[in-house]
Design a protein around this motif. Structure first.
Motif, PDB file in Angstrom:
ATOM      1  N   ASP A  47       0.836  -1.357   0.118  1.00  0.00           N
ATOM      2  CA  ASP A  47      -0.261  -0.194  -0.012  1.00  0.00           C
ATOM      3  C   ASP A  47       0.808   1.316   0.005  1.00  0.00           C
ATOM      4  O   ASP A  47       0.574   2.156  -0.716  1.00  0.00           O
ATOM      5  N   GLU A  48       2.021   1.186   0.858  1.00  0.00           N
ATOM      6  CA  GLU A  48       2.897   2.275   0.797  1.00  0.00           C
ATOM      7  C   GLU A  48       3.685   2.511  -0.431  1.00  0.00           C
ATOM      8  O   GLU A  48       4.498   3.723  -0.498  1.00  0.00           O
ATOM      9  N   THR A  49       3.766   1.632  -1.490  1.00  0.00           N
ATOM     10  CA  THR A  49       4.668   1.857  -2.605  1.00  0.00           C
ATOM     11  C   THR A  49       3.911   2.353  -3.719  1.00  0.00           C
ATOM     12  O   THR A  49       3.014   1.697  -4.308  1.00  0.00           O
ATOM     13  N   ASP A  50       4.014   3.515  -3.876  1.00  0.00           N
ATOM     14  CA  ASP A  50       3.160   4.636  -4.811  1.00  0.00           C
ATOM     15  C   ASP A  50       3.373   3.809  -6.307  1.00  0.00           C
ATOM     16  O   ASP A  50       1.923   4.035  -6.973  1.00  0.00           O
ATOM     17  N   ASP A  51       4.249   3.481  -6.663  1.00  0.00           N
ATOM     18  CA  ASP A  51       4.298   2.921  -8.091  1.00  0.00           C
ATOM     19  C   ASP A  51       4.047   1.356  -8.319  1.00  0.00           C
ATOM     20  O   ASP A  51       4.227   0.812  -9.507  1.00  0.00           O
ATOM     21  N   PHE A  52       3.586   0.703  -7.096  1.00  0.00           N
ATOM     22  CA  PHE A  52       3.089  -0.570  -7.325  1.00  0.00           C
ATOM     23  C   PHE A  52       2.147  -1.016  -8.187  1.00  0.00           C
ATOM     24  O   PHE A  52       2.356  -1.857  -9.289  1.00  0.00           O
ATOM     25  N   PRO A  53       1.067  -0.160  -8.474  1.00  0.00           N
ATOM     26  CA  PRO A  53       0.096  -0.418  -9.583  1.00  0.00           C
ATOM     27  C   PRO A  53       0.875  -0.230 -11.037  1.00  0.00           C
ATOM     28  O   PRO A  53       0.456  -0.920 -11.995  1.00  0.00           O
ATOM     29  N   GLU A  54       1.862   0.356 -11.156  1.00  0.00           N
ATOM     30  CA  GLU A  54       2.680   0.340 -12.428  1.00  0.00           C
ATOM     31  C   GLU A  54       3.433  -0.929 -12.805  1.00  0.00           C
ATOM     32  O   GLU A  54       3.920  -0.981 -13.753  1.00  0.00           O
ATOM     33  N   PHE A  55       3.855  -1.674 -11.702  1.00  0.00           N
ATOM     34  CA  PHE A  55       4.636  -2.934 -11.958  1.00  0.00           C
ATOM     35  C   PHE A  55       3.888  -3.885 -12.682  1.00  0.00           C
ATOM     36  O   PHE A  55       2.497  -3.963 -12.991  1.00  0.00           O
TER      37      PHE A  55
END
Length: 252
Positions: free
Chosen positions: A74-82
């Protein structure tokens, strides 16, 4: 005196941390509830309000680890871009990074959980419901992005991937290679396998069969440490054949 929910959570977290330290040092069966309460500087009766028995600490520990990884996601802002594969690897590697702090205890806890009737019947890792929900969200996001086609039986696919996570943890617990390089390779093969299969649509068509194969092989792995790795490699070859590809393509 009534305490706040925040304090309750803090007390619970402290008890888990203290208990795991004691279990790691002395072994699960050699630690008493009284020792845990003393080390945590809490009353003997207080500990039972949070954990009615020692076994509950095992589930609570794995639950806390999973929650920590969820929070990190949740705290990794660019996770959705992975990519899908990168998301799976991010989750697995961070999961193992937390488990490594108490590797011997993790091995002992899983061995004890294996003797639990509920664990043996469900073949599920603790807190798997939360994990399955997260996996379904990842799958749905990948579908929305056009990375993979629609996934039939999302819940069954998520359940299958939870089983695979347990297989990876079991593999890691037996890995004696330097800096766990063999586990790193295994994770790459496993995540590439799932990404390839989901892109090909093979898993959606045969999820029940594949799930049965992985579960049965994983139980063999639990018994003698063999079978799961070769199964993953074999299914990987099957996925590539179904997708019309000649070999693995790392990163999708």
């Amino acid at each position: 005196m009534k305490i706040s929910n925040k304090q309750k959570e803090a007390n619970k977290a402290k008890l888990i941390a203290v208990a795991v330290d004691l279990f790691s040092e002395h072994g699960f069966h050699n630690v008493s509830m009284k020792q845990i309460s003393k080390a945590a500087e809490m009353g003997d009766s207080t500990i039972y309000k949070y954990f009615p028995s020692k076994d509950k600490f095992l589930l609570a520990y794995h639950e806390s680890v999973l929650n920590s990884v969820m929070q990190l996601v949740d705290e990794t802002d660019d996770f959705p871009e992975f990519t899908l594969e990168e998301k799976l690897q991010f989750f697995i590697y961070n999961y193992l990074d937390i488990l490594i702090e108490n590797r011997e205890f993790v091995a002992e806890s899983i061995e004890i959980l294996r003797e639990s009737p509920a664990f043996l019947m469900q073949r599920e890792f603790p807190a798997s419901k939360a994990l399955k929900k997260e996996i379904i969200q990842i799958l749905e996001h990948s579908v929305e992005n056009g990375e993979i086609p629609d996934v039939p039986f999302e819940s069954a696919v998520a359940h299958l991937m939870v089983d695979a996570l347990l297989g990876i943890v079991l593999y890691w617990l037996q890995d004696e290679s330097e800096e766990f390089t063999q586990t790193t390779q295994f994770v790459e093969v496993s995540t590439n396998f799932f990404a390839t299969v989901l892109k090909s649509g093979v898993l959606g068509k045969g999820v029940d069969l594949v799930s049965f194969m992985i579960k049965s092989q994983m139980m063999r792995f639990l018994e003698n440490g063999q079978g799961f790795s070769s199964l993953m490699k074999g299914l990987g070859a099957m996925a590539n054949k179904g997708a019309g590809k000649g070999g693995w393509k790392h990163g999708g």
